[in-house]
Scaffold this motif. Structure first.
Motif, PDB file in Angstrom:
ATOM      1  N   HIS A   1       0.847  -1.185   0.000  1.00  0.00           N
ATOM      2  CA  HIS A   1       0.000   0.000   0.000  1.00  0.00           C
ATOM      3  C   HIS A   1       0.882   1.234   0.000  1.00  0.00           C
ATOM      4  O   HIS A   1       1.937   1.256   0.647  1.00  0.00           O
ATOM      5  CB  HIS A   1      -0.886   0.054   1.253  1.00  0.00           C
ATOM      6  CG  HIS A   1      -2.249  -0.505   1.031  1.00  0.00           C
ATOM      7  ND1 HIS A   1      -2.672  -1.676   1.609  1.00  0.00           N
ATOM      8  CD2 HIS A   1      -3.291  -0.038   0.299  1.00  0.00           C
ATOM      9  CE1 HIS A   1      -3.920  -1.925   1.231  1.00  0.00           C
ATOM     10  NE2 HIS A   1      -4.323  -0.946   0.432  1.00  0.00           N
ATOM     11  N   VAL A   2       0.442   2.262  -0.706  1.00  0.00           N
ATOM     12  CA  VAL A   2       1.125   3.549  -0.621  1.00  0.00           C
ATOM     13  C   VAL A   2       0.691   4.223   0.678  1.00  0.00           C
ATOM     14  O   VAL A   2      -0.508   4.309   0.972  1.00  0.00           O
ATOM     15  CB  VAL A   2       0.753   4.438  -1.833  1.00  0.00           C
ATOM     16  CG1 VAL A   2       1.342   5.843  -1.667  1.00  0.00           C
ATOM     17  CG2 VAL A   2       1.234   3.791  -3.126  1.00  0.00           C
ATOM     18  N   LEU A   3       1.674   4.670   1.463  1.00  0.00           N
ATOM     19  CA  LEU A   3       1.346   5.344   2.732  1.00  0.00           C
ATOM     20  C   LEU A   3       1.451   6.852   2.621  1.00  0.00           C
ATOM     21  O   LEU A   3       0.743   7.576   3.301  1.00  0.00           O
ATOM     22  CB  LEU A   3       2.273   4.846   3.847  1.00  0.00           C
ATOM     23  CG  LEU A   3       2.123   3.378   4.259  1.00  0.00           C
ATOM     24  CD1 LEU A   3       3.104   3.033   5.377  1.00  0.00           C
ATOM     25  CD2 LEU A   3       0.704   3.065   4.698  1.00  0.00           C
ATOM     26  N   SER A   4       2.386   7.307   1.774  1.00  0.00           N
ATOM     27  CA  SER A   4       2.482   8.767   1.629  1.00  0.00           C
ATOM     28  C   SER A   4       3.078   9.124   0.272  1.00  0.00           C
ATOM     29  O   SER A   4       3.796   8.319  -0.330  1.00  0.00           O
ATOM     30  CB  SER A   4       3.330   9.367   2.755  1.00  0.00           C
ATOM     31  OG  SER A   4       4.703   9.263   2.441  1.00  0.00           O
ATOM     32  N   VAL A   5       2.739  10.289  -0.191  1.00  0.00           N
ATOM     33  CA  VAL A   5       3.319  10.828  -1.430  1.00  0.00           C
ATOM     34  C   VAL A   5       3.835  12.225  -1.104  1.00  0.00           C
ATOM     35  O   VAL A   5       3.098  13.051  -0.567  1.00  0.00           O
ATOM     36  CB  VAL A   5       2.277  10.898  -2.565  1.00  0.00           C
ATOM     37  CG1 VAL A   5       2.890  11.530  -3.821  1.00  0.00           C
ATOM     38  CG2 VAL A   5       1.730   9.510  -2.888  1.00  0.00           C
ATOM     39  N   LYS A   6       5.110  12.437  -1.363  1.00  0.00           N
ATOM     40  CA  LYS A   6       5.742  13.683  -0.932  1.00  0.00           C
ATOM     41  C   LYS A   6       6.472  14.325  -2.110  1.00  0.00           C
ATOM     42  O   LYS A   6       7.234  13.648  -2.798  1.00  0.00           O
ATOM     43  CB  LYS A   6       6.735  13.326   0.178  1.00  0.00           C
ATOM     44  CG  LYS A   6       7.216  14.491   0.997  1.00  0.00           C
ATOM     45  CD  LYS A   6       8.259  14.026   2.002  1.00  0.00           C
ATOM     46  CE  LYS A   6       7.641  13.307   3.191  1.00  0.00           C
ATOM     47  NZ  LYS A   6       8.682  12.849   4.141  1.00  0.00           N
TER      48      LYS A   6
END
Ligand SMILES: *Cc1c(COP(=O)(O)O)cnc(C)c1O
Length: 444
Positions: free
Chosen positions: A316-321
C-alpha cells in the motif's frame, strides 16, 4: 461456444513480459495472477504481501527438466524456501541445494528425501554438519581444507559420505561484485590456480569415510550469458584430467552451480536456458573426449530463475511527498522485505494496481518505510501522476532473494506469503505478528 477471454486491452503485452505467465488484466488497471486479482489478495491478507504463482514455479521446474534431461537439477533453497516450495520442486523432480541446518530441517520435515539434498556453504557450523550426517544428505560440498578432517571424523563408523569439492575456476561472471563467486580473492571454494584445490582433493582421497563424487563450482548470480559457464567447464574438465593422471580417479559428477540470470524489467536480458544446456553439453562432451574421460553426470543448481519471476510483492502507498525535483512515493514495506536495491542497487518496475488511472505517467521514486535514506525500492520510475496514499503498488519478479533475505529492521514484521493457483489464493507463510516479535524476547 466461445470462451470469454479478455485480452489485455490496457497494457501493452511487453509491459507484462516479466510478470508470471498467468497474469491478466480482468478490469482496467487491475491485475490478476493465477486467476486471483492482486487487490483481492491485498484485502484478504493485508499488505505488504508476497504472492507466489504455483503454476509459474512448477512450469519453471519443468523447463529445466526439459532443457537438461540428463542432468540433475537441484533447486537452490536460499533463493526462497517454504514448505510448499519444497513440495512443488520435489513433485517436479528436482533435488534441493541447501546451505544451513534451518533449510535442511524445513525440507526434510516436509518429507523431502534427504538423499536428494546437497549441503554447501563456505563455513558450515558443527550443527549444520551434524544434522546433515544424521539425516543422511546425499552430498556435502567441501569448501575449505579444514573441513576435510572435521567431516571425516564426524561420519559414523562403517559409513561413507558422498562429497564434492568447491573449486574456484577463476571465471568472473555475475550481475554485481557482491555476487561474483567464481573469481580468485573471494571467500568461496578452493583455487585451481594456486593448487589449493588439488591439495585438498588428495587429502579427501586419503579419507576412507569420504567418497569424492565430483567437482563443484558456482560462478555467481544473475549471469545472462553462456560463455562463463563454458569457461568453467573447460577449467574443471582440465582439473578432472589432471586428477585422472595423478590419482587414476574418474569423477562421476560435475556440478556447475546456479546463477542463471532473469529479467527484472521489460527488455532486460535473461539467460537462454536452451542455449546453456546445448552449449554446456557440447563443451563437456568435447572436453571429456579430448581428455579421454567419460562424460560426468551434470548437476545444476538454479535458484533465482526458478522462483524469482513467480513472485509479486504488493504494497500500500502510505504517503506521497513532493520535495524539490522529486516525488517520493512511500510504501508500507521496503528494505526489510526486499534488501536487493540497497545491497546491489538493482532497479525494479513497480506498477499501480487495483484502480484505473487516466493520469499521465510522471517520474517518481518509490521508497520504503524504513529509517534509512537508502531504503529505495525503485528510483525514477514512471507511475500515474495521481498516485496517492491508499493506492496499491505491485512489484513483479519478487520471488527470489527478497523474503529469504528479509530482516527484522525497525521491527515491522516480515510479510506473509500467499500462493495463487487456478483462481484460488491460500496462505503459505503467515505475517510476523507483534506477538512473534514480543515473544522471542525472553530476557530482562
Ligand atoms: C546461490 C547459489 C546457487 C543459486 O544461485 P542463483 O543465482 O539463485 O541461481 C546455486 N548454488 C550455490 C552453491 C549457491 O551458492
Amino acid at each position: 461456444m466461445t470462451t470469454v477471454h479478455e485480452p489485455a486491452l490496457h497494457t501493452p503485452a511487453d509491459e507484462l513480459s516479466v510478470w508470471p505467465a498467468s497474469t491478466t488484466e480482468p478490469r482496467a488497471g487491475d491485475l490478476a495472477v493465477g486467476g486471483v486479482p492482486l487487490a483481492e489478495i491485498a484485502d484478504r491478507f493485508g499488505t505488504p504481501v508476497y504472492v507466489l504463482d504455483e503454476s509459474e514455479v512448477r512450469e519453471r521446474c519443468r523447463t529445466y527438466r526439459h532443457a537438461f534431461p540428463d542432468a540433475e537439477v537441484l533447486y537452490a533453497a536460499k533463493a526462497f524456501l517454504c514448505r510448499a516450495m519444497v513440495h512443488w520442486v520435489g513433485e517436479e523432480g528436482l533435488g534441493l541445494d541447501v546451505c544451513s541446518a534451518g533449510e535442511l530441517e524445513l525440507a526434510v520435515t516436509t518429507g523431502f528425501p534427504a538423499e536428494r539434498i546437497l549441503l554447501h556453504g563456505n563455513a558450515k557450523s558443527p550443527r549444520d554438519l551434524e544434522l546433515a550426517l544424521r539425516l543422511g544428505v546425499g552430498r556435502i560440498v567441501i569448501d575449505s581444507p579444514s573441513e576435510i578432517a572435521r567431516l571425516a571424523a564426524a561420519v559414523g563408523p562403517g559409513r561413507r559420505q558422498k562429497v564434492m569439492v568447491r573449486v574456484v575456476p577463476g571465471v568472473s561472471a555475475g550481475g554485481h561484485d557482491k555476487i561474483r563467486t567464481g573469481t580468485e580473492d573471494q571467500k568461496f571454494g578452493m583455487s585451481l590456480r594456486d593448487g589449493y584445490a588439488q591439495h585438498a582433493i588428495a587429502r579427501i582421497l586419503d579419507q576412507p569415510r569420504l567418497e569424492l563424487t565430483g567437482l563443484h563450482c558456482h560462478l555467481g548470480s544473475q549471469i545472462t550469458t553462456v560463455k562463463p559457464y563454458l569457461a568453467a567447464v573447460r577449467r574443471l574438465v582440465g582439473l578432472m584430467a589432471r586428477l585422472h593422471g595423478q590419482h587414476g580417479i574418474v569423477l562421476p559428477e560435475l556440478d556447475l552451480g546456479g546463477g542463471h540470470g532473469i529479467a527484472y524489467r521489460p527488455g532486460e536480458p535473461a539467460l537462454d536456458l536452451t542455449a546453456l544446456a546445448r552449449q554446456v553439453r557440447a563443451e563437456l562432451t568435447a572436453g571429456c573426449a579430448a581428455a579421454g574421460l567419460p562424460v560426468p553426470r551434470l548437476i545444476i543448481e538454479p535458484g533465482r530463475a526458478v522462483v524469482g519471476p513467480a513472485g509479486v510483492a504488493v504494497y500500500h502507498v502510505l504517503s506521497v511527498k513532493h520535495t524539490g525535483e522529486h516525488t517520493f512515493v512511500a510504501v508500507d514495506g521496503g528494505m526489510s522485505d526486499n534488501p536487493r536495491p540497497a545491497l546491489y542497487g538493482v532497479p525494479y518496475a513497480p506498477r499501480l494496481i487495483g484502480r484505473h488511472s487516466a493520469a499521465a505517467p510522471a517520474p517518481v521514486t518509490v521508497v520504503g518505510r524504513h529509517c534509512e535514506a537508502g531504503d529505495v525500492l525503485a528510483a525514477d520510475v514512471a507511475l500515474p501522476a495521481d498516485v496517492r496514499p491508499g493506492d496499491l503498488l505491485a512489484v513483479p519478479v519478487a520471488g527470489a532473494y527478497h523474503l529469504s533475505m528479509a530482516s527484522g529492521y525497525n521491527m515491522v514484521g516480515r510479510p506473509p506469503v500467499a500462493a495463487v493457483h487456478a483462481g484460488h489464493a491460500r496462505l503459505l507463510v503467515r505475517r510476523e505478528s507483534l506477538d512473534d516479535i514480543r515473544s522471542r524476547d525472553v530476557g530482562l
